[in-house]
Design a protein around this motif. Sequence first.
Motif, PDB file in Angstrom:
ATOM      1  N   GLY A 157      38.543  47.947  27.325  1.00 14.50           N
ATOM      2  CA  GLY A 157      37.341  47.858  26.514  1.00 14.50           C
ATOM      3  C   GLY A 157      36.247  47.116  27.265  1.00 14.50           C
ATOM      4  O   GLY A 157      35.922  47.460  28.401  1.00 14.50           O
ATOM      5  N   ASP A 158      35.704  46.079  26.642  1.00 19.07           N
ATOM      6  CA  ASP A 158      34.659  45.284  27.284  1.00 19.07           C
ATOM      7  C   ASP A 158      35.230  44.172  28.158  1.00 19.07           C
ATOM      8  O   ASP A 158      34.469  43.460  28.819  1.00 19.07           O
ATOM      9  N   LEU A 159      36.535  44.017  28.154  1.00 16.37           N
ATOM     10  CA  LEU A 159      37.167  42.943  28.916  1.00 16.37           C
ATOM     11  C   LEU A 159      37.720  43.461  30.237  1.00 16.37           C
ATOM     12  O   LEU A 159      38.189  44.602  30.330  1.00 16.37           O
ATOM     13  N   TYR A 160      37.684  42.598  31.235  1.00 14.03           N
ATOM     14  CA  TYR A 160      38.309  42.860  32.524  1.00 14.03           C
ATOM     15  C   TYR A 160      39.439  41.858  32.717  1.00 14.03           C
ATOM     16  O   TYR A 160      39.360  40.723  32.228  1.00 14.03           O
ATOM     17  N   PHE A 161      40.465  42.276  33.454  1.00 10.68           N
ATOM     18  CA  PHE A 161      41.581  41.375  33.741  1.00 10.68           C
ATOM     19  C   PHE A 161      41.902  41.424  35.234  1.00 10.68           C
ATOM     20  O   PHE A 161      42.087  42.508  35.805  1.00 10.68           O
ATOM     21  N   LEU A 162      41.937  40.264  35.850  1.00  9.29           N
ATOM     22  CA  LEU A 162      42.403  40.101  37.223  1.00  9.29           C
ATOM     23  C   LEU A 162      43.820  39.558  37.138  1.00  9.29           C
ATOM     24  O   LEU A 162      44.052  38.520  36.516  1.00  9.29           O
ATOM     25  N   VAL A 163      44.770  40.276  37.731  1.00 11.59           N
ATOM     26  CA  VAL A 163      46.184  39.927  37.609  1.00 11.59           C
ATOM     27  C   VAL A 163      46.761  39.654  38.986  1.00 11.59           C
ATOM     28  O   VAL A 163      46.509  40.403  39.939  1.00 11.59           O
ATOM     29  N   GLU A 164      47.546  38.586  39.084  1.00 10.93           N
ATOM     30  CA  GLU A 164      48.279  38.267  40.314  1.00 10.93           C
ATOM     31  C   GLU A 164      49.759  38.219  39.975  1.00 10.93           C
ATOM     32  O   GLU A 164      50.207  37.367  39.192  1.00 10.93           O
ATOM     33  N   ASN A 165      50.506  39.155  40.542  1.00 11.80           N
ATOM     34  CA  ASN A 165      51.921  39.310  40.196  1.00 11.80           C
ATOM     35  C   ASN A 165      52.843  38.419  41.011  1.00 11.80           C
ATOM     36  O   ASN A 165      54.049  38.396  40.777  1.00 11.80           O
ATOM     37  N   HIS A 166      52.297  37.684  41.955  1.00 12.34           N
ATOM     38  CA  HIS A 166      53.103  36.774  42.769  1.00 12.34           C
ATOM     39  C   HIS A 166      52.234  35.606  43.199  1.00 12.34           C
ATOM     40  O   HIS A 166      51.012  35.747  43.346  1.00 12.34           O
ATOM     41  N   CYS A 167      52.858  34.449  43.368  1.00 11.93           N
ATOM     42  CA  CYS A 167      52.137  33.277  43.880  1.00 11.93           C
ATOM     43  C   CYS A 167      52.861  32.779  45.127  1.00 11.93           C
ATOM     44  O   CYS A 167      53.947  32.203  45.030  1.00 11.93           O
ATOM     45  N   PRO A 168      52.294  33.005  46.313  1.00 13.33           N
ATOM     46  CA  PRO A 168      52.966  32.594  47.551  1.00 13.33           C
ATOM     47  C   PRO A 168      52.919  31.091  47.804  1.00 13.33           C
ATOM     48  O   PRO A 168      53.513  30.619  48.763  1.00 13.33           O
ATOM     49  N   ILE A 169      52.215  30.335  46.951  1.00 16.42           N
ATOM     50  CA  ILE A 169      52.205  28.875  47.080  1.00 16.42           C
ATOM     51  C   ILE A 169      52.730  28.236  45.795  1.00 16.42           C
ATOM     52  O   ILE A 169      52.308  27.144  45.398  1.00 16.42           O
ATOM     53  N   CYS A 170      53.661  28.909  45.129  1.00 20.70           N
ATOM     54  CA  CYS A 170      54.109  28.476  43.808  1.00 20.70           C
ATOM     55  C   CYS A 170      54.686  27.065  43.829  1.00 20.70           C
ATOM     56  O   CYS A 170      54.431  26.265  42.923  1.00 20.70           O
ATOM     57  N   ALA A 171      55.472  26.738  44.843  1.00 22.16           N
ATOM     58  CA  ALA A 171      56.068  25.398  44.903  1.00 22.16           C
ATOM     59  C   ALA A 171      54.990  24.334  44.981  1.00 22.16           C
ATOM     60  O   ALA A 171      55.049  23.310  44.291  1.00 22.16           O
ATOM     61  N   ALA A 172      53.980  24.565  45.818  1.00 19.95           N
ATOM     62  CA  ALA A 172      52.879  23.607  45.938  1.00 19.95           C
ATOM     63  C   ALA A 172      52.073  23.540  44.648  1.00 19.95           C
ATOM     64  O   ALA A 172      51.682  22.457  44.195  1.00 19.95           O
TER      65      ALA A 172
END
Length: 219
Positions: A157-172
């Motif tokens: 609709g009028d909304l946009y979504f930026l999605v990140e399926n992994h975090c390579p710095i998750c521990a930090a």
Amino acid sequence: MEKYSALGFVSLNQTQKRMLMYLKMHGAQPAAVLAGEMGLTNEGARQHLMRMMEEGWISSESQSKGVGRPIILYQITAAGFGLFPDAHAELTLQLLTSVKALFGQEGLDRLIQSREQETLKQYQSGVEGMGRLEDRLDYLVSIRSAEGYMAEWYQDGDLYFLVENHCPICAAATRCQGFCQAELQNFRQTLGEGVKVERVEHIVQGARRCAYQITTLDK
């Protein structure tokens, strides 16, 4: 090189790597969906899934939806998530601990701020001259995916979504929430003054992915 080829789990064949990548990108799925995506029969897909379950990379759960037989959904386990790289996690944690011990919380905050400023400079340079929000999102998805975040965007609709399926710095990021706050600020400044960016899903809070809802302010 296909994006799943970097997943060097010796116990998995290429089809199983593709399945794991699909589950990482799309969340829990029934065998029939995975069979269709992989070009397999349902029985062939289930054989691969059974092997991955035996090795502990995925699990299954039964989900009832109204009348009829429950649907079996397959999802990645904590061990399966561990197969995806967390960029130099142990070294990063050691460095963060050392910086905080030597320079205190203020020194650690300054380090994160410096990283944020350098990243923002790169992102803003990349979107320079781009007027359309969609073009800026295309750029962010490209550069964040290159950095290991498995990014994508879509419009609802009028909304946009930026999605990140992994975090390579998750521990930090888990150890120091300043990294996540800095990334959110970078997205806001890169996408421009005409939009509102809010994080609505967060990996370090237990979500499968990080997701950012983007609202155009002139709507």
